[in-house]
Design a protein around this motif. Structure first.
Motif, mmCIF file in Angstrom:
data_model
loop_
_atom_site.group_PDB
_atom_site.id
_atom_site.type_symbol
_atom_site.label_atom_id
_atom_site.label_comp_id
_atom_site.label_asym_id
_atom_site.label_seq_id
_atom_site.Cartn_x
_atom_site.Cartn_y
_atom_site.Cartn_z
ATOM 1 N N ASN A 57 0.860 -1.147 -0.017
ATOM 2 C CA ASN A 57 0.066 0.408 -0.087
ATOM 3 C C ASN A 57 0.463 1.409 -0.505
ATOM 4 O O ASN A 57 -0.164 2.175 0.649
ATOM 5 N N GLN A 58 1.666 1.746 -0.076
ATOM 6 C CA GLN A 58 2.597 2.995 -0.227
ATOM 7 C C GLN A 58 2.935 2.848 -1.562
ATOM 8 O O GLN A 58 3.648 2.471 -2.786
ATOM 9 N N ASN A 59 2.883 4.323 -2.020
ATOM 10 C CA ASN A 59 2.922 4.692 -3.086
ATOM 11 C C ASN A 59 3.982 5.346 -3.468
ATOM 12 O O ASN A 59 4.378 6.042 -3.228
ATOM 13 N N TRP A 60 4.635 4.303 -4.429
ATOM 14 C CA TRP A 60 6.287 5.114 -4.731
ATOM 15 C C TRP A 60 6.173 6.091 -6.319
ATOM 16 O O TRP A 60 7.099 6.939 -5.840
ATOM 17 N N ILE A 61 5.530 5.484 -7.145
ATOM 18 C CA ILE A 61 5.546 6.439 -8.037
ATOM 19 C C ILE A 61 4.135 6.432 -7.893
ATOM 20 O O ILE A 61 2.845 5.870 -8.110
ATOM 21 N N GLY A 62 3.434 8.220 -8.844
ATOM 22 C CA GLY A 62 2.422 7.992 -9.330
ATOM 23 C C GLY A 62 0.877 9.031 -8.294
ATOM 24 O O GLY A 62 1.989 9.241 -7.401
ATOM 25 N N GLY A 63 0.439 9.384 -9.103
ATOM 26 C CA GLY A 63 -0.876 9.843 -8.572
ATOM 27 C C GLY A 63 -1.464 9.540 -7.116
ATOM 28 O O GLY A 63 -1.679 8.400 -7.665
ATOM 29 N N PRO A 64 -3.023 10.009 -6.647
ATOM 30 C CA PRO A 64 -3.616 8.958 -6.133
ATOM 31 C C PRO A 64 -4.121 8.257 -6.927
ATOM 32 O O PRO A 64 -3.926 8.571 -8.125
ATOM 33 N N TYR A 65 -4.882 6.959 -6.654
ATOM 34 C CA TYR A 65 -5.316 5.812 -6.204
ATOM 35 C C TYR A 65 -6.785 5.223 -6.084
ATOM 36 O O TYR A 65 -6.752 6.055 -4.783
ATOM 37 N N ASP A 66 -8.061 4.849 -6.401
ATOM 38 C CA ASP A 66 -9.015 4.249 -5.489
ATOM 39 C C ASP A 66 -8.933 2.738 -5.664
ATOM 40 O O ASP A 66 -7.951 1.976 -6.494
ATOM 41 N N HIS A 67 -9.435 2.325 -4.450
ATOM 42 C CA HIS A 67 -9.671 0.788 -4.227
ATOM 43 C C HIS A 67 -9.633 0.326 -5.710
ATOM 44 O O HIS A 67 -9.208 -1.367 -5.525
ATOM 45 N N GLU A 68 -10.968 0.355 -6.504
ATOM 46 C CA GLU A 68 -11.333 -0.521 -7.463
ATOM 47 C C GLU A 68 -10.119 -0.556 -8.934
ATOM 48 O O GLU A 68 -10.404 -0.955 -9.392
ATOM 49 N N ASP A 69 -8.737 0.530 -8.638
ATOM 50 C CA ASP A 69 -8.273 0.486 -9.296
ATOM 51 C C ASP A 69 -7.068 -0.397 -8.902
ATOM 52 O O ASP A 69 -6.490 -1.375 -10.126
ATOM 53 N N PHE A 216 3.191 2.946 -8.760
ATOM 54 C CA PHE A 216 4.286 2.314 -8.647
ATOM 55 C C PHE A 216 3.902 2.056 -7.059
ATOM 56 O O PHE A 216 4.986 2.443 -6.383
ATOM 57 N N ILE A 217 3.570 0.626 -7.085
ATOM 58 C CA ILE A 217 2.963 0.270 -5.705
ATOM 59 C C ILE A 217 3.960 -0.960 -4.920
ATOM 60 O O ILE A 217 4.045 -1.796 -4.950
ATOM 61 N N GLY A 218 4.097 -0.192 -3.207
ATOM 62 C CA GLY A 218 5.320 -1.120 -2.697
ATOM 63 C C GLY A 218 4.610 -2.316 -1.294
ATOM 64 O O GLY A 218 3.979 -1.159 -1.390
ATOM 65 N N SER A 219 6.040 -2.202 -0.632
ATOM 66 C CA SER A 219 5.663 -2.918 0.364
ATOM 67 C C SER A 219 6.179 -1.831 2.172
ATOM 68 O O SER A 219 6.257 -2.424 3.084
ATOM 69 N N VAL A 220 7.352 -1.840 1.833
ATOM 70 C CA VAL A 220 7.818 -0.375 2.742
ATOM 71 C C VAL A 220 8.145 0.825 2.360
ATOM 72 O O VAL A 220 8.072 0.901 1.015
ATOM 73 N N PHE A 221 7.827 1.581 3.838
ATOM 74 C CA PHE A 221 7.676 3.048 3.287
ATOM 75 C C PHE A 221 9.519 3.399 3.280
ATOM 76 O O PHE A 221 9.923 2.911 3.432
ATOM 77 N N VAL A 222 9.147 4.393 2.009
ATOM 78 C CA VAL A 222 10.835 4.721 1.221
ATOM 79 C C VAL A 222 10.330 6.763 2.302
ATOM 80 O O VAL A 222 9.975 6.761 0.849
ATOM 81 N N PRO A 223 11.364 6.595 2.987
ATOM 82 C CA PRO A 223 11.368 8.522 3.241
ATOM 83 C C PRO A 223 12.150 8.979 2.001
ATOM 84 O O PRO A 223 12.136 8.569 1.675
ATOM 85 N N GLY A 224 11.647 10.811 1.992
ATOM 86 C CA GLY A 224 12.250 11.318 0.825
ATOM 87 C C GLY A 224 11.654 11.032 -0.176
ATOM 88 O O GLY A 224 10.176 10.941 -0.361
ATOM 89 N N GLU A 225 11.526 13.067 -0.829
ATOM 90 C CA GLU A 225 10.616 13.399 -2.425
ATOM 91 C C GLU A 225 10.926 11.556 -3.349
ATOM 92 O O GLU A 225 9.975 11.363 -3.910
ATOM 93 N N ASP A 226 12.543 11.177 -3.382
ATOM 94 C CA ASP A 226 12.373 10.123 -4.082
ATOM 95 C C ASP A 226 11.584 8.969 -3.663
ATOM 96 O O ASP A 226 12.931 8.514 -3.030
ATOM 97 N N LYS A 227 10.580 7.803 -3.822
ATOM 98 C CA LYS A 227 10.449 6.796 -3.429
ATOM 99 C C LYS A 227 11.275 5.281 -4.105
ATOM 100 O O LYS A 227 10.912 3.924 -3.448
#
Length: 244
Positions: A57-69, A216-227
């Protein structure tokens, strides 16, 4: 002066070693299984029911997405032969644009598995200090090799997936290789043992037919601007602890 000099050297050595040590974050205890799952994307093995889900559930790249997407979660198990993943992806569009598995593979829908065998962290973009396996819908597995070209590592990761409506279930079996792996040579997978730690992260490339992946949705939190750091730096990986 000599005792002081030796003390300073010792402190410097400890400091350098500490700086190189990867932090253990997003720690997951991985359960043992006597039998490898049948890779059919149906998760019929009873042991999967005893293992908790982990979030993707960690959004590394891209804008907001909804649950259906998009919505994703995963489970892990292991035995001496390798690591096993059950990945459930809710995605309204499965997209595979390029037939050539070595071209623009990151823009197709795919599961990406990051593995650092010794949990050492550090850079791995053009080395086998860690692996970043892009597992495509057609089963091909791509990572960058030390010569800076993409290569297929289909013998490292075997997978099957099964889709019902907008839910795709993936089952994957990973053979684990250490940083001595050499392309083109005979390489033996590591035999896994209880209490072993491995660096690990999971991600999903989601593209609903755009020129480039939309998220690009990941499993770990990545700090900073470039995730989007996982394909370069294993320091951002979480930590698996094998339990028996």
């Amino acid at each position: 002066m000599r005792p002081i000099f030796l003390a300073l050297c010792a402190m410097l050595a400890v400091s350098c070693n500490s700086a190189k040590k990867k932090a253990d974050t997003t720690i997951i205890d991985v359960s043992y299984t006597d039998n490898a799952p049948k890779l059919d994307g149906k998760a019929t093995e009873s042991f999967w029911n005893l293992i908790d889900w982990n979030s993707l559930n960690q959004n590394w790249i891209g804008g907001p997405y909804d649950h259906e997407d998009f919505n994703g979660r995963y489970k892990l198990a292991w035995n001496e032969q390798g690591l096993y993943l059950l990945v459930e992806i809710m995605d309204d569009v499965l997209y595979d644009k390029s037939e050539d598995p070595l071209k623009l593979w990151w823009n197709d829908d795919c599961v990406e598995v990051f593995v650092d065998e010794d949990n050492s962290g550090g850079l791995h973009q053009y080395s086998h200090n860690a692996f970043a396996y892009h597992v495509a819908l057609d089963g091909n597995v791509v990572d960058l090799a030390p010569d800076k070209t993409p290569k297929l590592y289909n013998d490292h990761v075997r997978s099957q997936h099964h889709t019902v409506d907008n839910v795709t279930t993936w089952e994957l079996a990973l053979s684990i290789f250490d940083d001595s792996y050499t392309d083109g040579a005979k390489n033996k997978p590591v035999t896994l043992k209880s209490k072993k730690k491995m660096g690990f992260a999971l991600a999903y490339c989601d593209n609903d037919s755009s020129a480039e992946r939309e998220n690009f949705i990941g499993s770990v939190f990545v700090p900073g601007e470039d995730k989007n750091q996982g394909w370069i730096n294993a320091d951002i990986f979480g930590t698996l602890v094998l339990k028996k």
